[in-house]
Design an enzyme around this catalytic site. Structure first.
Site, PDB file in Angstrom:
ATOM      1  N   ASP A 199    -100.609 -22.405 -42.209  1.00 35.06           N
ATOM      2  CA  ASP A 199    -101.330 -21.156 -41.946  1.00 35.06           C
ATOM      3  C   ASP A 199    -101.927 -20.667 -43.262  1.00 35.06           C
ATOM      4  OD1 ASP A 199    -102.383 -18.934 -40.790  1.00 35.06           O
ATOM      5  OD2 ASP A 199    -100.494 -18.134 -40.047  1.00 35.06           O
ATOM      6  N   ALA A 200    -103.064 -21.267 -43.631  1.00 33.74           N
ATOM      7  CA  ALA A 200    -103.701 -20.989 -44.920  1.00 33.74           C
ATOM      8  C   ALA A 200    -104.939 -20.118 -44.795  1.00 33.74           C
ATOM      9  CB  ALA A 200    -104.074 -22.299 -45.607  1.00 33.74           C
ATOM     10  N   LYS A 201    -105.546 -20.096 -43.605  1.00 34.82           N
ATOM     11  CA  LYS A 201    -106.733 -19.283 -43.319  1.00 34.82           C
ATOM     12  C   LYS A 201    -107.824 -19.465 -44.379  1.00 34.82           C
ATOM     13  CE  LYS A 201    -104.129 -15.735 -40.810  1.00 34.82           C
ATOM     14  NZ  LYS A 201    -102.754 -16.209 -41.107  1.00 34.82           N
ATOM     15  N   ARG A 202    -108.128 -20.698 -44.717  1.00 36.92           N
ATOM     16  CA  ARG A 202    -109.125 -20.972 -45.741  1.00 36.92           C
ATOM     17  C   ARG A 202    -110.539 -20.849 -45.175  1.00 36.92           C
ATOM     18  NH1 ARG A 202    -105.149 -20.086 -48.638  1.00 36.92           N
ATOM     19  NH2 ARG A 202    -104.444 -21.540 -50.243  1.00 36.92           N
ATOM     20  N   THR A 235    -105.147 -23.465 -40.408  1.00 40.95           N
ATOM     21  CA  THR A 235    -105.968 -22.363 -39.922  1.00 40.95           C
ATOM     22  C   THR A 235    -107.140 -22.138 -40.867  1.00 40.95           C
ATOM     23  OG1 THR A 235    -104.530 -20.769 -41.054  1.00 40.95           O
ATOM     24  CG2 THR A 235    -104.092 -21.194 -38.710  1.00 40.95           C
TER      25      THR A 235
END
Length: 274
Positions: free
Chosen positions: A93-96, A122
């Protein structure tokens, strides 16, 4: 090679439709009588790996590892490796999100051959869905998945995600563009590009044509109810991947208690894959 969509479907069929989060918040470390250091982080993750090794998907929240610098990333690498060795699909869950060569560098880190690369990651589409192309291409080449933020549970998100453009909300545009990728790369499905739709979102986008998985965070402490997820956004049976973190993690640090809390949540959402 088997695409991520097929691997996820197989994991859910074998282990159930639940994603368990590893969110090593400092308050949780203290509640588990662990120091808020890299050593405490490592101990927290070791317990989680032992407790969650039998579940389909585990989602480490990358920010809590970043907070410890290089030592934190080292713990994350070891945690990803340990979970994958146990047959767990790991969702980072890095949301890059970025553009051009910077996005390509993120893609190499999280969807390439890096030690940080998990089974899925993510991503944030705020710079335009097309900016994610390097990540999508890397994920496809390495049999990984990408979950793109669409409609999140936080109240601040609605001001952007429910804004309209060309007759559709921004959230719907994200879903529709993910669907285009899935149709073009794997028309028979299931696709490798998923979206994130919060469990507490009152007006979810139409997910019926996505052709990929839907990560649904926010169960338990955040207010999402397992019994309310059926048919979310017109999703097909088996398309949803509910996610839970704090509701389970507060049962720690005992491994059996953690596993029991996760099992209870799995029982509550098992109907989604029937």
């Amino acid at each position: 090679m088997t695409g991520f969509g097929a691997r996820l479907a197989a994991a859910k069929a074998q282990r159930g439709p639940l994603c368990v989060g590893i969110d090593p918040h400092p308050e949780l470390l203290r509640a588990w009588d662990l120091p808020t250091t890299a050593d405490g982080l490592a101990a927290f993750c070791d317990i989680c790996v032992e407790a969650f090794a039998g579940f389909a998907v585990v989602k480490p929240q990358v920010a809590f590892f970043e907070a410890y610098g290089a030592a934190g990333f080292a713990v994350l690498e070891r945690t990803i490796a340990a979970l994958r060795s146990a047959g767990v699909l790991v969702l980072a869950d890095a949301k890059r999100g970025d553009i051009g060569t910077t996005m390509a560098a993120y893609a190499a880190a999280w969807a390439g051959d890096s030690p940080l690369a998990a089974d899925a990651v993510t991503a944030s589409p705020y710079l335009g869905f097309g900016s994610l192309r390097p990540l999508l291409e890397a994920a496809a080449a390495h049999d990984r998945g990408v979950f793109v933020l669409a409609a999140t549970s936080n109240p601040e998100g609605a001001t952007v995600q429910r804004a309209a453009f060309d007759g559709r909300t921004v959230a719907q545009l994200v879903v529709d563009q993910a669907a285009v990728v899935n149709r073009s790369t794997n028309p028979a499905g299931p696709g490798y590009v998923g979206v994130v739709v919060g469990a507490t979102v009152l007006q979810p986008p139409d997910l019926s044509a996505l052709g990929g998985p839907v990560l649904v965070p926010g169960l338990g402490v955040q207010g999402g109810r397992p019994e309310a997820l059926a048919g979310l956004g017109g999703a097909e049976p088996g398309q949803l991947l509910p996610a839970v973190a704090r509701e389970v993690l507060r049962a720690g640090p005992d491994v059996a208690e953690l596993r029991g809390a996760a099992d209870r949540m799995l029982d509550a959402v098992a109907y989604l894959d029937v």
